[in-house]
Design a protein around this motif. Structure first.
Motif, mmCIF file in Angstrom:
data_model
loop_
_atom_site.group_PDB
_atom_site.id
_atom_site.type_symbol
_atom_site.label_atom_id
_atom_site.label_comp_id
_atom_site.label_asym_id
_atom_site.label_seq_id
_atom_site.Cartn_x
_atom_site.Cartn_y
_atom_site.Cartn_z
ATOM 1 N N TRP A 177 -4.823 14.440 16.555
ATOM 2 C CA TRP A 177 -4.105 15.699 16.558
ATOM 3 C C TRP A 177 -2.679 15.450 17.040
ATOM 4 C CZ3 TRP A 177 -6.423 20.794 15.936
ATOM 5 C CH2 TRP A 177 -7.776 20.753 15.589
ATOM 6 N N VAL A 178 -1.712 16.089 16.405
ATOM 7 C CA VAL A 178 -0.309 15.929 16.787
ATOM 8 C C VAL A 178 0.320 17.299 17.014
ATOM 9 C CG1 VAL A 178 -0.018 13.715 15.612
ATOM 10 C CG2 VAL A 178 0.369 15.846 14.351
ATOM 11 N N PHE A 179 1.344 17.326 17.836
ATOM 12 C CA PHE A 179 2.044 18.576 18.143
ATOM 13 C C PHE A 179 3.076 18.837 17.050
ATOM 14 C CE2 PHE A 179 5.071 21.323 20.355
ATOM 15 C CZ PHE A 179 4.207 22.206 20.992
ATOM 16 N N ALA A 180 2.992 20.011 16.423
ATOM 17 C CA ALA A 180 3.842 20.301 15.273
ATOM 18 C C ALA A 180 4.560 21.631 15.440
ATOM 19 C CB ALA A 180 3.013 20.317 13.989
ATOM 20 N N VAL A 181 5.800 21.677 14.927
ATOM 21 C CA VAL A 181 6.594 22.904 14.979
ATOM 22 C C VAL A 181 7.335 23.069 13.660
ATOM 23 C CG1 VAL A 181 6.924 22.655 17.469
ATOM 24 C CG2 VAL A 181 8.674 21.788 15.901
ATOM 25 N N GLU A 234 -0.622 27.599 8.511
ATOM 26 C CA GLU A 234 0.333 28.504 7.876
ATOM 27 C C GLU A 234 1.180 29.235 8.924
ATOM 28 O OE1 GLU A 234 1.116 28.861 4.741
ATOM 29 O OE2 GLU A 234 -0.302 27.281 4.207
ATOM 30 N N ALA A 235 0.555 29.634 10.022
ATOM 31 C CA ALA A 235 1.294 30.334 11.069
ATOM 32 C C ALA A 235 2.372 29.441 11.663
ATOM 33 C CB ALA A 235 0.333 30.810 12.156
ATOM 34 N N GLN A 236 2.058 28.172 11.853
ATOM 35 C CA GLN A 236 3.050 27.269 12.423
ATOM 36 C C GLN A 236 4.144 26.928 11.417
ATOM 37 O OE1 GLN A 236 -0.171 25.155 15.395
ATOM 38 N NE2 GLN A 236 1.628 23.987 14.893
ATOM 39 N N VAL A 237 3.803 26.823 10.145
ATOM 40 C CA VAL A 237 4.831 26.623 9.118
ATOM 41 C C VAL A 237 5.807 27.796 9.112
ATOM 42 C CG1 VAL A 237 5.231 26.553 6.614
ATOM 43 C CG2 VAL A 237 3.447 25.115 7.641
ATOM 44 N N MET A 238 5.282 29.017 9.330
ATOM 45 C CA MET A 238 6.126 30.213 9.352
ATOM 46 C C MET A 238 6.906 30.368 10.657
ATOM 47 S SD MET A 238 3.417 32.895 7.616
ATOM 48 C CE MET A 238 4.551 34.285 7.759
ATOM 49 N N GLY A 239 6.640 29.494 11.632
ATOM 50 C CA GLY A 239 7.353 29.571 12.896
ATOM 51 C C GLY A 239 6.802 30.604 13.854
ATOM 52 N N LEU A 240 5.570 31.072 13.614
ATOM 53 C CA LEU A 240 4.974 32.077 14.489
ATOM 54 C C LEU A 240 4.524 31.501 15.827
ATOM 55 C CD1 LEU A 240 2.855 34.091 11.910
ATOM 56 C CD2 LEU A 240 4.922 34.848 13.089
ATOM 57 N N GLY A 241 4.456 30.204 15.914
ATOM 58 C CA GLY A 241 4.037 29.567 17.150
ATOM 59 C C GLY A 241 3.970 28.069 16.964
ATOM 60 N N VAL A 242 3.506 27.377 18.010
ATOM 61 C CA VAL A 242 3.438 25.915 17.990
ATOM 62 C C VAL A 242 2.035 25.496 18.402
ATOM 63 C CG1 VAL A 242 5.892 25.706 18.537
ATOM 64 C CG2 VAL A 242 4.204 25.747 20.403
ATOM 65 N N GLY A 243 1.770 24.212 18.284
ATOM 66 C CA GLY A 243 0.484 23.726 18.728
ATOM 67 C C GLY A 243 0.072 22.447 18.032
ATOM 68 N N TYR A 296 -3.967 14.428 9.522
ATOM 69 C CA TYR A 296 -4.248 14.331 8.090
ATOM 70 C C TYR A 296 -3.903 15.624 7.370
ATOM 71 C CZ TYR A 296 -8.268 17.443 7.613
ATOM 72 O OH TYR A 296 -9.050 18.560 7.536
ATOM 73 N N LEU A 297 -4.085 16.760 8.064
ATOM 74 C CA LEU A 297 -3.902 18.063 7.441
ATOM 75 C C LEU A 297 -2.427 18.393 7.224
ATOM 76 C CD1 LEU A 297 -5.291 20.704 6.476
ATOM 77 C CD2 LEU A 297 -5.079 21.537 8.836
ATOM 78 N N ILE A 298 -1.580 17.945 8.138
ATOM 79 C CA ILE A 298 -0.180 18.375 8.068
ATOM 80 C C ILE A 298 0.723 17.374 7.360
ATOM 81 C CG2 ILE A 298 -0.502 19.640 10.211
ATOM 82 C CD1 ILE A 298 1.351 17.552 11.547
ATOM 83 N N GLU A 299 0.194 16.238 6.944
ATOM 84 C CA GLU A 299 1.043 15.226 6.311
ATOM 85 C C GLU A 299 1.839 15.776 5.118
ATOM 86 O OE1 GLU A 299 -1.652 12.016 5.621
ATOM 87 O OE2 GLU A 299 -1.249 11.089 7.581
ATOM 88 N N PRO A 300 1.234 16.591 4.223
ATOM 89 C CA PRO A 300 2.036 17.153 3.123
ATOM 90 C C PRO A 300 3.152 18.074 3.619
ATOM 91 C CG PRO A 300 -0.304 17.297 2.631
ATOM 92 C CD PRO A 300 -0.198 16.926 4.068
ATOM 93 N N GLU A 301 2.886 18.842 4.682
ATOM 94 C CA GLU A 301 3.902 19.745 5.228
ATOM 95 C C GLU A 301 5.032 18.969 5.898
ATOM 96 O OE1 GLU A 301 3.570 22.798 4.412
ATOM 97 O OE2 GLU A 301 1.516 22.585 3.673
ATOM 98 N N VAL A 302 4.683 17.880 6.558
ATOM 99 C CA VAL A 302 5.707 17.041 7.184
ATOM 100 C C VAL A 302 6.566 16.373 6.113
ATOM 101 C CG1 VAL A 302 6.092 14.989 8.609
ATOM 102 C CG2 VAL A 302 4.356 16.664 9.277
ATOM 103 N N ALA A 303 5.915 15.881 5.069
ATOM 104 C CA ALA A 303 6.658 15.233 3.983
ATOM 105 C C ALA A 303 7.608 16.202 3.304
ATOM 106 C CB ALA A 303 5.680 14.649 2.963
#
Length: 308
Positions: free
Chosen positions: A169-173, A230-239, A244-251
């Protein structure tokens, strides 16, 4: 009960063969027995089922409706008879599988698809759980097998456990979030100032669990890990989110991974099952899910911890 499977068999044979005599021959009965069955059914239902004028027995509209629906019952009865005979050989009638929200439904369904190719009668019932929900499902006998249970299991026993693997798990914003520009590593005091996004634990009886939350932090609670993403992509919060799940969003630069002062979260996932349950279907899934890189395949090819 006025309607019987035997009466439906007689109606079906008459319709297919075109006459009472031909139906009697197929059913290895005397014609008078077939006639009596139909007459008795007509009397019980107070409905005319056959138009007996002419050389060929023809169903009335009411008879056609009865036979059309009755054939569904006959097929269901045949299926049930076959299923009972197979279950007697060791296959369960139904296997209830709970899987954790961090595991994609597609990954579980790929394994189920392999199982469905086997010549067995077991029906599969899937349920998605969150955090402690998998343990709760097994402990409360709502599931025969849990896939992806994390953390320690409940006390009391009655279940077996095997390691499935670990995920990071990684911390993402969001790039637009204030923490995106904050210097690393992020201290807990800095993170506490901002809303966290958390997934609600689905446990019904066990105490609810949380992951990566800081005391005193504002929290937005969502029902699933995909909603959290989706909430974190929208900037509604962090965590924290599975890498593995966020790799496409990070890219795609829709999320940023930030280093924190706290050590990274490495979650060990487990298989858990009712030890009283010894059916062939359960054993099939346990064997399949304990093969090398089973979790990697469930996750779609990525997400394992470095030491896996």
């Amino acid at each position: 009960m006025r309607l019987s499977l035997d009466a439906l068999l007689v109606l079906d044979a008459i319709d297919r063969k075109g006459s009472f005599a031909a139906a009697a021959d197929e059913l290895h009965r005397v014609p008078s027995a077939v006639t009596y069955t139909v007459q008795k059914l007509e009397e019980d239902l107070d409905v005319l089922l056959f138009d007996r004028r002419g050389h060929r027995a023809k169903l009335t509209a009411a008879g056609r409706e009865l036979l059309q629906e009755g054939r569904h019952l006959l097929r269901a009865a045949d299926d049930l008879e076959s299923r009972v005979k197979r279950v007697a050989t060791g296959w369960e009638a139904e296997l209830r599988i709970a899987y954790d929200d961090v595991i994609p439904a597609a990954g579980i369904l790929r394994v189920v698809n392999e199982f469905c190719r086997e010549p067995c009668p077991t029906r599969i019932r899937l349920a998605m759980e969150v955090l402690g929900g998998c343990w709760d499902a097994v402990a409360a006998n709502r599931a025969d097998l849990a896939v992806g249970a994390s953390g320690e299991g409940p006390t009391g026993g009655g279940y077996g456990v095997a390691k499935l693997g670990g995920i990071e798990w990684v911390f993402a914003v969001s790039p637009a979030h204030p923490l995106a520009a904050a210097p690393e590593p992020l201290a807990p005091e800095e993170i506490r100032k901002h809303r966290a996004v958390a997934v609600a634990d689905s446990s019904r009886n066990l105490p609810p669990r949380t992951l990566g939350l800081i005391g005193g932090q504002d929290v937005l609670t969502v029902p699933s890990i995909r909603a959290k993403l989706e909430a974190q992509v929208m900037g509604l919060g962090v965590g924290n989110l599975p890498r593995y799940l966020i790799e496409p969003e990070v890219a795609a630069r829709r999320l940023l991974i930030k280093r924190t002062a706290e050590p990274r979260i490495e979650a060990q996932l487990y298989l858990a099952w009712r030890t009283a349950h010894r059916g062939n279907a359960l054993q099939w899934f346990l064997k399949r899910l304990q093969e090398p890189r089973a979790l990697d395949r469930l996750l779609g090819g990525g997400g394992l911890m470095d030491d896996e």
